[in-house]
Design an enzyme around this catalytic site. Structure first.
Site, short mmCIF file in Angstrom:
data_model
loop_
_atom_site.label_atom_id
_atom_site.label_comp_id
_atom_site.label_asym_id
_atom_site.label_seq_id
_atom_site.Cartn_x
_atom_site.Cartn_y
_atom_site.Cartn_z
N ASN A 183 0.80 -1.23 0.00
CA ASN A 183 0.00 0.00 0.00
C ASN A 183 0.84 1.29 0.00
O ASN A 183 0.46 2.27 -0.64
CB ASN A 183 -1.03 -0.01 1.14
CG ASN A 183 -0.41 -0.15 2.50
OD1 ASN A 183 0.72 -0.62 2.63
ND2 ASN A 183 -1.12 0.25 3.52
N GLU A 214 3.94 -4.76 12.48
CA GLU A 214 3.03 -3.63 12.25
C GLU A 214 1.84 -4.20 11.51
O GLU A 214 1.94 -4.51 10.32
CB GLU A 214 3.71 -2.56 11.38
CG GLU A 214 4.96 -1.96 11.98
CD GLU A 214 4.66 -1.12 13.19
OE1 GLU A 214 3.52 -0.68 13.38
OE2 GLU A 214 5.59 -0.91 14.00
N CYS A 257 -3.28 1.20 7.07
CA CYS A 257 -3.51 0.56 8.37
C CYS A 257 -4.19 1.51 9.34
O CYS A 257 -4.80 1.06 10.30
CB CYS A 257 -2.19 0.08 8.93
SG CYS A 257 -0.93 1.35 8.85
N GLU A 293 8.06 1.37 14.61
CA GLU A 293 8.86 1.97 13.55
C GLU A 293 9.10 3.42 13.98
O GLU A 293 8.38 3.95 14.82
CB GLU A 293 8.08 2.00 12.23
CG GLU A 293 7.91 0.64 11.60
CD GLU A 293 7.07 0.70 10.33
OE1 GLU A 293 7.17 -0.22 9.54
OE2 GLU A 293 6.29 1.66 10.17
P1 NDP Z 1 -0.11 -9.32 3.93
O1 NDP Z 1 0.10 -9.72 5.34
O2 NDP Z 1 -0.88 -10.22 3.05
O3 NDP Z 1 1.29 -9.06 3.21
C1 NDP Z 1 2.31 -8.30 3.80
C2 NDP Z 1 3.65 -8.87 3.35
O4 NDP Z 1 3.80 -10.17 3.91
C3 NDP Z 1 3.77 -9.03 1.84
O5 NDP Z 1 5.10 -8.81 1.43
C4 NDP Z 1 3.40 -10.50 1.66
O6 NDP Z 1 3.87 -11.00 0.45
C5 NDP Z 1 4.09 -11.10 2.87
N1 NDP Z 1 3.61 -12.41 3.29
C6 NDP Z 1 2.38 -12.96 3.12
N2 NDP Z 1 2.35 -14.20 3.67
C7 NDP Z 1 3.58 -14.44 4.21
C8 NDP Z 1 4.17 -15.53 4.92
N3 NDP Z 1 3.49 -16.64 5.19
N4 NDP Z 1 5.44 -15.40 5.33
C9 NDP Z 1 6.15 -14.29 5.09
N5 NDP Z 1 5.66 -13.23 4.38
C10 NDP Z 1 4.38 -13.30 3.96
O7 NDP Z 1 -0.76 -7.90 4.00
P2 NDP Z 1 -1.18 -6.96 2.80
O8 NDP Z 1 -0.07 -6.78 1.84
O9 NDP Z 1 -2.48 -7.43 2.29
O10 NDP Z 1 -1.30 -5.58 3.59
C11 NDP Z 1 -2.42 -5.29 4.29
C12 NDP Z 1 -2.26 -5.49 5.79
O11 NDP Z 1 -1.10 -4.82 6.27
C13 NDP Z 1 -3.42 -4.87 6.50
O12 NDP Z 1 -3.85 -5.64 7.59
C14 NDP Z 1 -2.85 -3.56 6.97
O13 NDP Z 1 -3.55 -2.97 8.01
C15 NDP Z 1 -1.46 -3.94 7.32
N6 NDP Z 1 -0.61 -2.74 7.31
C16 NDP Z 1 -0.12 -2.29 8.49
C17 NDP Z 1 0.62 -1.11 8.56
C18 NDP Z 1 1.17 -0.61 9.85
O14 NDP Z 1 1.97 0.33 9.84
N7 NDP Z 1 0.81 -1.17 11.00
C19 NDP Z 1 0.89 -0.34 7.35
C20 NDP Z 1 0.33 -0.91 6.15
C21 NDP Z 1 -0.39 -2.08 6.15
P3 NDP Z 1 2.97 -10.94 -0.89
O15 NDP Z 1 2.16 -9.72 -0.87
O16 NDP Z 1 4.01 -10.93 -1.94
O17 NDP Z 1 2.14 -12.17 -0.86
#
Ligand code: NDP
Length: 516
Positions: free
Chosen positions: A173, A271, A305, A480
């Site tokens: 995002n 996060e 998020c 962070e």
């Molecule tokens: P995901 O958890 O699906 O993906 C985040 C990252 O984790 C991606 O690089 C993804 O790879 C990777 N990933 C997925 N599965 C695994 C695994 N089993 N092992 C290791 N890495 C893995 O989240 P989204 O990308 O859909 O992002 C949305 C989520 O992130 C929301 O819940 C949002 O609130 C949160 N978020 C939190 C923030 C914060 O600052 N607290 C900021 C922004 C988002 P790939 O996408 O390549 O599958």
């Protein structure tokens, strides 16, 4: 699924993984080289505003990840970066900040294409990313070791040393911003980093790797690998030899990663998601309250998020607020991200659109009222878009309790300050919250009572490299930004210098001989 395996003859530009000093082991699936050897290794990145393919990236297999982590540990031991003088780390990271500003147009272009977010948003967001490198460069240069009031003729120095090899897992995002928040802190502290961006939006993060190399980061200090989270991300987090995993993502990903991290005694910062309340009190009035809500709720099409996804409005202004809100939300300009006038861009993929639709169906089943929006839409008949939506609901509804990660916002009438605070805190999440009031005492009172890692008063989404960012409860753990983030990338070594206690324990027996 927005991404698909590309055909072998795909003419799309290929973006290789970034690991300048590392050659992947030879195997039939040698996918980390700049020229992948089979179509099965390619992932196509789409432009969500058109659903057109943009580029291909390489999926990194388990064998390559294991070899890369071993290589990274060797780089850490050799110490080109880990033992570099603080002034050298400052120089490289500060230079990266300068180069990021110089490459702004290129980075914005990639971010807009791969995320579908409006050019206006990405220009504003990336315009500040250089500051993360400025700040952490300064921290690398100025952070001081500590000492303790140790008893006797002893000087006890607490030295902050880098952890080792850190895995950074980042979402789609805010690709460059989130990667930079983690990278700048991890590198400032002297670590070697392996970063895996989301396969949905990796292109700008790969560019960031090139920028850091150009800034003078020694080869082998940063690697960027691509691939699906469930494969490459999993291989990386399960690899032996990681000192820390820093994940931004969903709770399910945390749950997948945490058990292995625990088994391997790998540190973990998480996060995660949120359901940020926007607490609007009568003193701000309906018009200003609505302007606050629009920004909190619909920036990034609700895909952040800290999206203000629960509007908690005091009943004295509720009816007027609702009327103005619906009018203004219905007038938001959904459009092509390249158009400077677009206010709400695309969602990341079709799955995100389907997810929004499923929340609407559930809301209707529960008797909520869809005040505006509620349907998938498109721009010029293409792309993954969803109408900006407001749903009138109550605090225990499905929508109020679950993260949408899209432009579907809950509007909740609250009867007084206690009701607003109770509703705000009645959530499994505790990441961000905003409080809108002109009453000074109320601002302090409510900010104190709200469960959230970040509380804004008369603001939302405000962020700074110096200001700790992170959630509580199901929103994660660790921070962070700020000194907290820098120190979380270090381990403390306690060095005890004795300048007066003789090692005489076994020479004599008597009072005053010191044991410990
Ligand atoms: P995901 O958890 O699906 O993906 C985040 C990252 O984790 C991606 O690089 C993804 O790879 C990777 N990933 C997925 N599965 C695994 C695994 N089993 N092992 C290791 N890495 C893995 O989240 P989204 O990308 O859909 O992002 C949305 C989520 O992130 C929301 O819940 C949002 O609130 C949160 N978020 C939190 C923030 C914060 O600052 N607290 C900021 C922004 C988002 P790939 O996408 O390549 O599958």
């Amino acid at each position: 699924m927005a991404n698909s395996t590309a055909a072998a003859a795909d003419p799309l530009p290929h973006h290789p993984n970034f690991h300048p000093s590392f050659s992947p082991p030879s195997s039939p699936s040698q996918s980390s080289s700049s020229t992948p050897s089979s179509a099965a290794e390619l992932i196509t990145v789409l432009n969500p505003a058109t659903a057109d393919p943009l580029a291909t990236i390489s999926a990194t297999p388990a064998t390559t990840i294991a070899a890369l982590v071993a290589h990274a540990n060797e780089q850490f031991r050799q110490g080109a970066w880990a033992r570099a003088d603080a002034s050298e780390r400052f120089r490289v990271l500060a230079r990266a900040g300068v180069l990021i500003r110089e490459r702004m147009a290129e980075l914005v272009d990639l971010e807009v294409k791969q995320t579908g977010r409006p050019v206006r948003e990405m220009t504003a967001q990336l315009g500040r990313v250089g500051e993360w490198f400025d700040y952490f460069a300064s921290l690398a240069r100025t952070h001081q070791d500590d000492s303790t009031p140790f008893k006797g003729p002893v000087l006890n120095v607490l030295k902050c040393q880098p952890l080792g090899v850190c895995a950074l897992i980042t979402p789609w995002n805010h690709p460059v911003l989130i990667a930079s928040k983690k990278l700048a802190a991890a590198l400032a502290a002297g670590n070697v980093v392996i970063l895996k961006p989301s396969e949905l939006a990796p292109l700008s993060v790969l560019k960031l790797g090139e920028i850091l190399r150009e800034a003078g980061l020694p080869d082998g200090t940063l690697s960027i690998v691509n691939g699906y989270g469930r494969e490459t991300g999993k291989f990386l987090c399960e690899a032996k030899g990681l000192a820390k995993i820093d994940l931004t993502g969903g709770l399910a990903t945390y749950e997948a990663v945490a058990p292995t991290a625990a088994r391997n005694l790998t540190g973990l910062t998480a996060e995660l998601g949120g359901k940020a309340p926007v607490c609007i009190f009568q003193s701000v009035g309906a018009e200003k309250g609505v302007r606050a809500a629009l920004f909190a709720s619909f920036i990034a099409a609700g895909q952040t998020c800290v999206t203000g996804s629960r509007l908690l409005v005091h009943e004295r202004i509720y009816d007027e607020f609702k009327e103005v809100l619906v009018r203004r939300v219905a007038a938001l300009r959904v459009g092509h991200p390249r158009d400077e006038h677009t206010q709400v861009g695309a969602l990341i993929n079709d799955a995100a659109v389907q997810r929004c639709s499923s929340f609407i169906r559930k809301a209707e089943e529960e008797g909520d009222v869809i005040l505006c929006g509620g349907k998938p839409t498109s721009v010029d008949g293409r792309g993954y878009f969803f109408e900006p939506t407001v749903v009138e609901t109550q605090r225990k509804s499905f929508l109020s309790c679950h993260e949408v990660f899209g432009p579907v916002i809950a509007l909740i009438r609250c009867k007084d300050e206690d009701d607003i605070v109770r509703t705000a805190n009645d959530s499994a999440f505790a990441l961000g919250a905003s409080v809108w009031t002109d009453d000074f005492a109320q601002a302090h009172r409510v900010a104190d009572k709200i469960d959230a890692g970040v509380v804004w008063v008369n603001g939302h989404h405000l962020n700074d490299p110096s200001s700790p960012w992170g959630g509580w409860k199901e929103s994660g753990m660790g921070k962070e930004n700020g000194v907290e983030a820098f120190e979380s990338y270090t381990k403390v070594k306690s060095v005890v210098f004795n300048y007066g206690i003789e090692p005489s324990w076994f020479d004599e027996v008597g009072a005053g001989t010191r044991y410990g």
